[in-house]
Design a protein around this motif. Sequence first.
Motif, PDB file in Angstrom:
ATOM      1  N   PRO A  99      -6.313  -5.586  -3.715  1.00  0.00           N
ATOM      2  CA  PRO A  99      -7.334  -6.140  -4.610  1.00  0.00           C
ATOM      3  C   PRO A  99      -7.269  -7.666  -4.672  1.00  0.00           C
ATOM      4  CG  PRO A  99      -6.291  -4.233  -5.609  1.00  0.00           C
ATOM      5  CD  PRO A  99      -5.505  -4.556  -4.363  1.00  0.00           C
ATOM      6  N   GLY A 100      -8.437  -8.278  -4.501  1.00  0.00           N
ATOM      7  CA  GLY A 100      -8.531  -9.728  -4.534  1.00  0.00           C
ATOM      8  C   GLY A 100      -8.190 -10.398  -3.213  1.00  0.00           C
ATOM      9  N   HIS A 101      -7.817  -9.624  -2.201  1.00  0.00           N
ATOM     10  CA  HIS A 101      -7.439 -10.160  -0.886  1.00  0.00           C
ATOM     11  C   HIS A 101      -8.019  -9.262   0.203  1.00  0.00           C
ATOM     12  CE1 HIS A 101      -4.576 -12.907  -2.788  1.00  0.00           C
ATOM     13  NE2 HIS A 101      -4.288 -11.884  -3.572  1.00  0.00           N
ATOM     14  N   ASP A 102      -9.318  -9.386   0.438  1.00  0.00           N
ATOM     15  CA  ASP A 102     -10.008  -8.487   1.362  1.00  0.00           C
ATOM     16  C   ASP A 102      -9.477  -8.519   2.789  1.00  0.00           C
ATOM     17  OD1 ASP A 102     -11.587  -7.561  -0.653  1.00  0.00           O
ATOM     18  OD2 ASP A 102     -13.305  -8.844  -0.163  1.00  0.00           O
ATOM     19  N   ALA A 103      -8.745  -9.549   3.160  1.00  0.00           N
ATOM     20  CA  ALA A 103      -8.210  -9.632   4.514  1.00  0.00           C
ATOM     21  C   ALA A 103      -6.866  -8.912   4.656  1.00  0.00           C
ATOM     22  CB  ALA A 103      -8.059 -11.090   4.938  1.00  0.00           C
ATOM     23  N   VAL A 104      -6.354  -8.352   3.541  1.00  0.00           N
ATOM     24  CA  VAL A 104      -5.038  -7.699   3.571  1.00  0.00           C
ATOM     25  C   VAL A 104      -5.208  -6.207   3.334  1.00  0.00           C
ATOM     26  CG1 VAL A 104      -2.751  -7.576   2.513  1.00  0.00           C
ATOM     27  CG2 VAL A 104      -3.929  -9.787   2.695  1.00  0.00           C
ATOM     28  N   THR A 105      -4.775  -5.420   4.308  1.00  0.00           N
ATOM     29  CA  THR A 105      -4.771  -3.965   4.180  1.00  0.00           C
ATOM     30  C   THR A 105      -3.335  -3.509   4.034  1.00  0.00           C
ATOM     31  OG1 THR A 105      -6.771  -3.769   5.521  1.00  0.00           O
ATOM     32  CG2 THR A 105      -5.436  -1.795   5.270  1.00  0.00           C
ATOM     33  N   VAL A 106      -3.087  -2.613   3.087  1.00  0.00           N
ATOM     34  CA  VAL A 106      -1.746  -2.158   2.762  1.00  0.00           C
ATOM     35  C   VAL A 106      -1.547  -0.711   3.194  1.00  0.00           C
ATOM     36  CG1 VAL A 106      -0.154  -1.674   0.848  1.00  0.00           C
ATOM     37  CG2 VAL A 106      -1.597  -3.706   0.785  1.00  0.00           C
ATOM     38  N   ALA A 107      -0.404  -0.450   3.806  1.00  0.00           N
ATOM     39  CA  ALA A 107       0.070   0.906   4.081  1.00  0.00           C
ATOM     40  C   ALA A 107       1.573   0.846   3.838  1.00  0.00           C
ATOM     41  CB  ALA A 107      -0.245   1.326   5.503  1.00  0.00           C
ATOM     42  N   ALA A 108       2.015   1.362   2.708  1.00  0.00           N
ATOM     43  CA  ALA A 108       3.421   1.207   2.323  1.00  0.00           C
ATOM     44  C   ALA A 108       3.882   2.384   1.474  1.00  0.00           C
ATOM     45  CB  ALA A 108       3.591  -0.097   1.535  1.00  0.00           C
ATOM     46  N   GLY A 109       5.192   2.390   1.202  1.00  0.00           N
ATOM     47  CA  GLY A 109       5.770   3.383   0.318  1.00  0.00           C
ATOM     48  C   GLY A 109       5.982   4.735   0.967  1.00  0.00           C
ATOM     49  N   PHE A 110       6.321   4.745   2.244  1.00  0.00           N
ATOM     50  CA  PHE A 110       6.433   6.009   2.974  1.00  0.00           C
ATOM     51  C   PHE A 110       7.799   6.677   2.853  1.00  0.00           C
ATOM     52  CE2 PHE A 110       2.939   3.776   4.967  1.00  0.00           C
ATOM     53  CZ  PHE A 110       1.958   4.749   4.912  1.00  0.00           C
ATOM     54  N   THR A 111       8.696   6.109   2.109  1.00  0.00           N
ATOM     55  CA  THR A 111       9.964   6.730   1.756  1.00  0.00           C
ATOM     56  C   THR A 111      10.739   7.300   2.930  1.00  0.00           C
ATOM     57  OG1 THR A 111       8.490   7.728   0.124  1.00  0.00           O
ATOM     58  CG2 THR A 111      10.821   7.853  -0.296  1.00  0.00           C
ATOM     59  N   GLY A 112      10.664   6.685   4.069  1.00  0.00           N
ATOM     60  CA  GLY A 112      11.441   7.159   5.193  1.00  0.00           C
ATOM     61  C   GLY A 112      10.832   8.320   5.948  1.00  0.00           C
ATOM     62  N   HIS A 113       9.710   8.856   5.510  1.00  0.00           N
ATOM     63  CA  HIS A 113       9.101   9.962   6.245  1.00  0.00           C
ATOM     64  C   HIS A 113       7.668   9.681   6.672  1.00  0.00           C
ATOM     65  CE1 HIS A 113       8.152  11.053   2.001  1.00  0.00           C
ATOM     66  NE2 HIS A 113       7.002  11.388   2.518  1.00  0.00           N
ATOM     67  N   GLY A 114       7.307   8.427   6.718  1.00  0.00           N
ATOM     68  CA  GLY A 114       5.951   8.064   7.113  1.00  0.00           C
ATOM     69  C   GLY A 114       5.610   8.389   8.546  1.00  0.00           C
ATOM     70  N   PHE A 115       6.636   8.505   9.406  1.00  0.00           N
ATOM     71  CA  PHE A 115       6.367   8.798  10.811  1.00  0.00           C
ATOM     72  C   PHE A 115       5.570  10.090  10.968  1.00  0.00           C
ATOM     73  CE2 PHE A 115      10.234  11.065   9.885  1.00  0.00           C
ATOM     74  CZ  PHE A 115      10.115  12.254  10.594  1.00  0.00           C
ATOM     75  N   LYS A 116       5.704  11.009  10.032  1.00  0.00           N
ATOM     76  CA  LYS A 116       4.974  12.270  10.113  1.00  0.00           C
ATOM     77  C   LYS A 116       3.476  12.080   9.878  1.00  0.00           C
ATOM     78  CE  LYS A 116       7.773  14.023   7.036  1.00  0.00           C
ATOM     79  NZ  LYS A 116       8.470  14.904   6.081  1.00  0.00           N
ATOM     80  N   PHE A 117       3.117  10.946   9.331  1.00  0.00           N
ATOM     81  CA  PHE A 117       1.725  10.711   8.955  1.00  0.00           C
ATOM     82  C   PHE A 117       1.088   9.586   9.767  1.00  0.00           C
ATOM     83  CE2 PHE A 117       4.099  12.333   5.353  1.00  0.00           C
ATOM     84  CZ  PHE A 117       3.343  13.445   5.008  1.00  0.00           C
ATOM     85  N   THR A 118       1.746   9.135  10.837  1.00  0.00           N
ATOM     86  CA  THR A 118       1.274   7.937  11.538  1.00  0.00           C
ATOM     87  C   THR A 118      -0.125   8.076  12.110  1.00  0.00           C
ATOM     88  OG1 THR A 118       2.477   8.606  13.526  1.00  0.00           O
ATOM     89  CG2 THR A 118       3.544   7.015  12.083  1.00  0.00           C
ATOM     90  N   SER A 119      -0.469   9.231  12.664  1.00  0.00           N
ATOM     91  CA  SER A 119      -1.809   9.349  13.254  1.00  0.00           C
ATOM     92  C   SER A 119      -2.884   9.267  12.174  1.00  0.00           C
ATOM     93  CB  SER A 119      -1.948  10.626  14.077  1.00  0.00           C
ATOM     94  OG  SER A 119      -1.678  11.763  13.285  1.00  0.00           O
ATOM     95  N   ALA A 120      -2.675   9.944  11.049  1.00  0.00           N
ATOM     96  CA  ALA A 120      -3.664   9.891   9.964  1.00  0.00           C
ATOM     97  C   ALA A 120      -3.728   8.499   9.350  1.00  0.00           C
ATOM     98  CB  ALA A 120      -3.325  10.927   8.892  1.00  0.00           C
TER      99      ALA A 120
END
Length: 117
Positions: free
Chosen positions: A70-91
């Motif tokens: 919010p307030g920074h349209d040039a910044v997209t966030v993808a965070a907080g994957f708690t060590g298991h984000g690799f399972k969701f990488t394609s999505a």
Amino acid sequence: TPGFKFGRSPSNPKVVDPDGFDPEPSHAEEELLRRFAERYFPDGAGPTLKLAPCMLTESDDGHFLLGRLPGHDAVTVAAGFTGHGFKFTSAVGELLADFAAEGETDAPIDVHRVERL
């Protein structure tokens, strides 16, 4: 590589200062994992080859953070994957492509939107 890898995610993880994080696992942590291996994988419960703790990151409510900051349209966030984000990488990759190309996604991600916090 010999052996197998496993670990645990504590139900009440400790909050630590990343600059003061002690990367040395304790004997108690090794024993906890060893007992698990001996109970559930007795044929694989050989000597410990390596122990390495990891630092997990997580949002306050435990859900991923996805979307434009919010307030920074040039910044997209993808965070907080708690060590298991690799399972969701394609999505997650598809969602980030949506945000990069369109500024938004049609995917039902309300529980993960950055704005919820």
